[in-house]
Design a protein around this motif. Structure first.
Motif, PDB file in Angstrom:
ATOM      1  N   ASN A 279       1.518  -2.680  -4.715  1.00 50.64           N
ATOM      2  CA  ASN A 279       2.098  -2.212  -5.966  1.00 50.64           C
ATOM      3  C   ASN A 279       2.265  -0.704  -5.876  1.00 50.64           C
ATOM      4  OD1 ASN A 279       2.111  -4.634  -7.744  1.00 50.64           O
ATOM      5  ND2 ASN A 279      -0.084  -4.565  -7.350  1.00 50.64           N
ATOM      6  N   THR A 280       3.456  -0.193  -6.156  1.00 54.44           N
ATOM      7  CA  THR A 280       3.632   1.262  -6.160  1.00 54.44           C
ATOM      8  C   THR A 280       2.783   1.886  -7.261  1.00 54.44           C
ATOM      9  OG1 THR A 280       5.613   1.039  -7.524  1.00 54.44           O
ATOM     10  CG2 THR A 280       5.932   1.245  -5.151  1.00 54.44           C
ATOM     11  N   THR A 281       2.623   1.179  -8.366  1.00 54.61           N
ATOM     12  CA  THR A 281       1.727   1.604  -9.438  1.00 54.61           C
ATOM     13  C   THR A 281       0.619   0.565  -9.532  1.00 54.61           C
ATOM     14  OG1 THR A 281       3.575   2.571 -10.653  1.00 54.61           O
ATOM     15  CG2 THR A 281       1.546   2.163 -11.895  1.00 54.61           C
ATOM     16  N   PRO A 282      -0.640   0.945  -9.271  1.00 59.02           N
ATOM     17  CA  PRO A 282      -1.738  -0.036  -9.317  1.00 59.02           C
ATOM     18  C   PRO A 282      -1.851  -0.689 -10.690  1.00 59.02           C
ATOM     19  CG  PRO A 282      -2.479   2.040  -8.370  1.00 59.02           C
ATOM     20  CD  PRO A 282      -1.107   2.279  -8.927  1.00 59.02           C
TER      21      PRO A 282
ATOM     22  N   ASP B 124      -1.889  -1.168   0.830  1.00 53.05           N
ATOM     23  CA  ASP B 124      -1.058   0.027   0.824  1.00 53.05           C
ATOM     24  C   ASP B 124       0.304  -0.327   1.405  1.00 53.05           C
ATOM     25  OD1 ASP B 124      -1.273   0.050   3.619  1.00 53.05           O
ATOM     26  OD2 ASP B 124      -2.636   1.763   3.680  1.00 53.05           O
ATOM     27  N   VAL B 125       1.194   0.630   1.506  1.00 53.01           N
ATOM     28  CA  VAL B 125       2.556   0.395   1.962  1.00 53.01           C
ATOM     29  C   VAL B 125       2.609  -0.162   3.388  1.00 53.01           C
ATOM     30  CG1 VAL B 125       2.959   2.731   2.825  1.00 53.01           C
ATOM     31  CG2 VAL B 125       4.879   1.407   1.951  1.00 53.01           C
ATOM     32  N   ASN B 126       1.536   0.039   4.179  1.00 50.37           N
ATOM     33  CA  ASN B 126       1.483  -0.463   5.553  1.00 50.37           C
ATOM     34  C   ASN B 126       0.726  -1.784   5.674  1.00 50.37           C
ATOM     35  OD1 ASN B 126       2.881   1.766   6.702  1.00 50.37           O
ATOM     36  ND2 ASN B 126       1.040   2.975   6.391  1.00 50.37           N
ATOM     37  N   GLY B 127       0.322  -2.370   4.561  1.00 50.42           N
ATOM     38  CA  GLY B 127      -0.382  -3.643   4.597  1.00 50.42           C
ATOM     39  C   GLY B 127      -1.883  -3.515   4.790  1.00 50.42           C
ATOM     40  N   ASN B 128      -2.413  -2.288   4.747  1.00 48.88           N
ATOM     41  CA  ASN B 128      -3.860  -2.081   4.871  1.00 48.88           C
ATOM     42  C   ASN B 128      -4.535  -2.352   3.531  1.00 48.88           C
ATOM     43  OD1 ASN B 128      -3.706  -1.028   7.604  1.00 48.88           O
ATOM     44  ND2 ASN B 128      -2.788   0.788   6.676  1.00 48.88           N
TER      45      ASN B 128
END
Length: 149
Positions: A14-17, A31-35
């Protein structure tokens, strides 16, 4: 779709949690990388998130000597040594030992001259047996302050 074994464990980016309310379930966050995103939800001791630094406070004991003296028995850490005049200085040698007596492994040794201005030496070294400050027979009117832990 991706299928098969092993069974995947999911998460959601989510860009906004999300903001949950009482009793709601939520997705694991990525995060954006799947971490996986993980937080302790609290500050770690010494952590200053506002300034993005981890603060460390050094704490040392100190002892002042004007003649031969054992400062500490056992192992420790020697931070600084400060020399200052207590009167008219008579030049001589001061030696700091890793020992409980005026012998053994020398940590630092130096001649203190007349006209001494307060001088601090930062050593930041470990010692194993103890800490001892030795004054030779000629030196006079010099105080040695040792900062250690």
């Amino acid at each position: 779709t991706d299928s098969g074994n092993p069974v995947k464990v999911g998460g959601k980016y989510n860009t906004t949690p999300p903001t949950l309310t009482n009793g709601q379930r939520g997705d694991a966050q990525l995060d954006v990388n799947g971490n996986s995103k993980v937080t302790q939800a609290t500050l770690v001791a010494g952590e200053d998130l506002t300034n993005n630094v981890l603060k460390v406070e050094q704490r040392f004991s100190y002892s002042r000597a004007t003649a031969d003296v054992q400062i500490k028995a056992g192992s420790g850490f020697l931070h600084t040594v400060t020399f200052s005049a207590t009167g008219t200085v008579t030049a001589g040698l001061i030696t700091i030992y890793d020992n409980t007596a005026e012998s053994g492994t020398v940590i630092w040794s130096g001649t203190i001259q007349t006209g001494l201005n307060p001088t601090t030496i930062q050593l930041d070294v470990s010692f194993a047996a103890g800490l001892y400050v030795g004054y030779d027979g000629t030196i006079a009117n010099v105080a040695t302050t040792v900062s250690y832990r």
